[in-house]
Design a protein around this motif. Structure first.
Motif, mmCIF file in Angstrom:
data_model
loop_
_atom_site.group_PDB
_atom_site.id
_atom_site.type_symbol
_atom_site.label_atom_id
_atom_site.label_comp_id
_atom_site.label_asym_id
_atom_site.label_seq_id
_atom_site.Cartn_x
_atom_site.Cartn_y
_atom_site.Cartn_z
ATOM 1 N N HIS A 23 -67.530 -0.690 -9.077
ATOM 2 C CA HIS A 23 -66.275 -0.544 -8.754
ATOM 3 C C HIS A 23 -65.506 -0.757 -9.807
ATOM 4 C CE1 HIS A 23 -66.664 -0.098 -4.433
ATOM 5 N NE2 HIS A 23 -67.546 -1.289 -4.492
ATOM 6 N N GLY A 24 -65.951 -0.874 -11.170
ATOM 7 C CA GLY A 24 -64.932 -1.149 -12.371
ATOM 8 C C GLY A 24 -64.775 -2.733 -12.484
ATOM 9 N N SER A 25 -64.673 -3.097 -13.988
ATOM 10 C CA SER A 25 -64.408 -4.551 -14.103
ATOM 11 C C SER A 25 -63.247 -5.225 -13.631
ATOM 12 C CB SER A 25 -64.285 -4.658 -15.725
ATOM 13 O OG SER A 25 -63.140 -3.639 -16.196
ATOM 14 N N SER A 26 -62.079 -4.181 -13.203
ATOM 15 C CA SER A 26 -60.956 -4.695 -12.766
ATOM 16 C C SER A 26 -60.590 -3.945 -11.077
ATOM 17 C CB SER A 26 -59.715 -4.433 -13.297
ATOM 18 O OG SER A 26 -59.643 -4.843 -14.700
ATOM 19 N N LEU B 225 -60.894 -0.742 -5.425
ATOM 20 C CA LEU B 225 -60.590 -1.566 -4.391
ATOM 21 C C LEU B 225 -59.243 -2.150 -4.348
ATOM 22 C CD1 LEU B 225 -63.870 -3.379 -4.841
ATOM 23 C CD2 LEU B 225 -63.406 -1.690 -3.046
ATOM 24 N N ILE B 226 -58.309 -1.526 -5.345
ATOM 25 C CA ILE B 226 -57.076 -2.086 -5.319
ATOM 26 C C ILE B 226 -56.285 -1.747 -4.236
ATOM 27 C CG2 ILE B 226 -54.731 -1.847 -6.695
ATOM 28 C CD1 ILE B 226 -56.521 -1.292 -9.174
ATOM 29 N N GLY B 227 -55.583 -2.791 -3.293
ATOM 30 C CA GLY B 227 -54.974 -2.339 -2.119
ATOM 31 C C GLY B 227 -55.868 -2.250 -0.979
ATOM 32 N N VAL C 247 -60.461 -9.835 -4.206
ATOM 33 C CA VAL C 247 -60.265 -8.183 -3.778
ATOM 34 C C VAL C 247 -58.768 -8.341 -3.474
ATOM 35 C CG1 VAL C 247 -60.641 -6.050 -2.340
ATOM 36 C CG2 VAL C 247 -62.411 -7.611 -3.578
ATOM 37 N N ALA C 248 -58.352 -9.053 -2.457
ATOM 38 C CA ALA C 248 -57.139 -9.207 -1.960
ATOM 39 C C ALA C 248 -55.989 -9.452 -3.085
ATOM 40 C CB ALA C 248 -56.777 -10.220 -0.991
ATOM 41 N N SER C 249 -56.337 -10.085 -4.236
ATOM 42 C CA SER C 249 -55.512 -10.392 -5.217
ATOM 43 C C SER C 249 -55.143 -9.216 -5.924
ATOM 44 C CB SER C 249 -55.847 -11.600 -6.043
ATOM 45 O OG SER C 249 -57.026 -10.910 -6.827
ATOM 46 N N LEU C 250 -55.915 -8.079 -5.836
ATOM 47 C CA LEU C 250 -55.986 -6.922 -6.697
ATOM 48 C C LEU C 250 -54.531 -6.169 -6.413
ATOM 49 C CD1 LEU C 250 -59.619 -5.728 -7.100
ATOM 50 C CD2 LEU C 250 -58.339 -7.022 -8.691
ATOM 51 N N GLY C 251 -54.196 -6.205 -5.165
ATOM 52 C CA GLY C 251 -52.973 -5.462 -4.473
ATOM 53 C C GLY C 251 -52.769 -5.624 -3.057
ATOM 54 N N PRO C 252 -51.697 -5.750 -2.637
ATOM 55 C CA PRO C 252 -51.575 -6.091 -1.080
ATOM 56 C C PRO C 252 -52.100 -5.336 -0.036
ATOM 57 C CG PRO C 252 -49.563 -5.951 -2.396
ATOM 58 C CD PRO C 252 -50.443 -5.458 -3.287
ATOM 59 N N GLY C 253 -52.819 -5.650 0.807
ATOM 60 C CA GLY C 253 -53.736 -4.898 1.915
ATOM 61 C C GLY C 253 -53.947 -5.644 3.194
#
Length: 258
Positions: free
Chosen positions: A61-64, A74-76, A119-125
């Motif tokens: 999924h990539g480092s970020s 996994l952003i969002g 994962v939630a901190s990567l973007g709102p979801g």
């Protein structure tokens, strides 16, 4: 009146009207679209989750969490998606396949909570549903049956027994799936499943669907369920048992008469 008419004839009037229309459209979209939810975990949970993510998930999924050619971004996706994939054991995947299989979870409850917070901190979801949202005893099973058969039965069967899809994929049986995972699946749309967000299927309707599915676990009130596969297994029973019995009876009558 002349000044107003002159303003209408101004070359700038269409541009002003266009920006005004865009502003009103954006305001209405922000006001009517359901708000996405962000992480509720503490800074320590997020930090621990990031460490787990880098060690176990970043390869795909990539480092970020930005995604790679192996795994999606996994952003969002929100904590609900991470919680569903981890508690069902679908992630981490052992190998690429048409569908991630259900297996025992790799992580314990605390680690899953930490990963979900990261994962939630990567973007709102979507957030993980509350106990009240997944409480089947508070749902309307009759209403849930209508919702389920309208939106879900074409893949999962009329009572949630599951069924085959194309290209090696399946819609799993829902008889033993925990209520929270059912809600999260509707909310996040894992794999081939569409997303039923809170606008298309409300939280109350999701709870009704869960109530209907839970009722199907008590056994068939009409006797043998025949796998709960509907006309397929029922038709097979008619041909094998029913027609077979008639053929046997005909042979017996013929043998007796001769």
């Amino acid at each position: 009146m002349k000044a107003l008419a002159a303003g209408r004839r101004s070359k700038r009037a269409p541009l002003v009207l266009m920006f005004l229309a865009l502003f009103v459209t954006a305001w209405m979209y922000a006001a009517l679209t359901p708000a996405a939810h962000s992480a509720k975990g503490s800074a320590e949970d997020i930090a621990q989750g990031e460490a787990l993510f880098q060690a176990n998930c970043s390869t795909c999924h990539g480092s970020s969490g930005q995604g790679t050619n192996i795994g999606p971004s996994l952003i969002g996706v929100g904590a609900a998606s991470a919680d569903f994939q981890l508690t069902t054991g679908r992630m981490p995947m052992a190998m690429n396949s048409p569908q991630a299989p259900v297996k025992p979870p790799t992580f314990n409850e605390e680690q899953i909570a930490q990963l979900s917070a990261y994962v939630a901190s990567l973007g709102p979801g979507p957030h993980i549903p509350t106990d009240d949202q997944v409480d089947a005893s508070r749902g309307d099973a009759a209403q849930g049956m209508q919702m389920f058969r309208t939106n879900c039965a074409m893949c999962h069967n009329a009572v949630g027994a599951g069924g085959a899809l194309s290209r090696g994929k399946v819609a799993p049986s829902l008889f033993e799936v925990p209520e929270r995972q059912i809600y999260e699946a509707m909310l996040t749309g894992p794999q081939s499943m569409p997303v039923f967000n809170e606008a298309s299927v409300t939280p109350e309707e999701k709870r009704d669907i869960i109530a209907y599915l839970v009722e199907q676990r008590d056994g068939s009130p009409g006797g043998l369920s025949l796998g709960s596969l509907g006309p397929v297994s029922e038709g097979l029973w008619v041909w094998v048992i029913g027609i077979g019995s008639l053929i046997g009876l005909s042979v017996w009558i013929g043998a007796k008469s001769s």
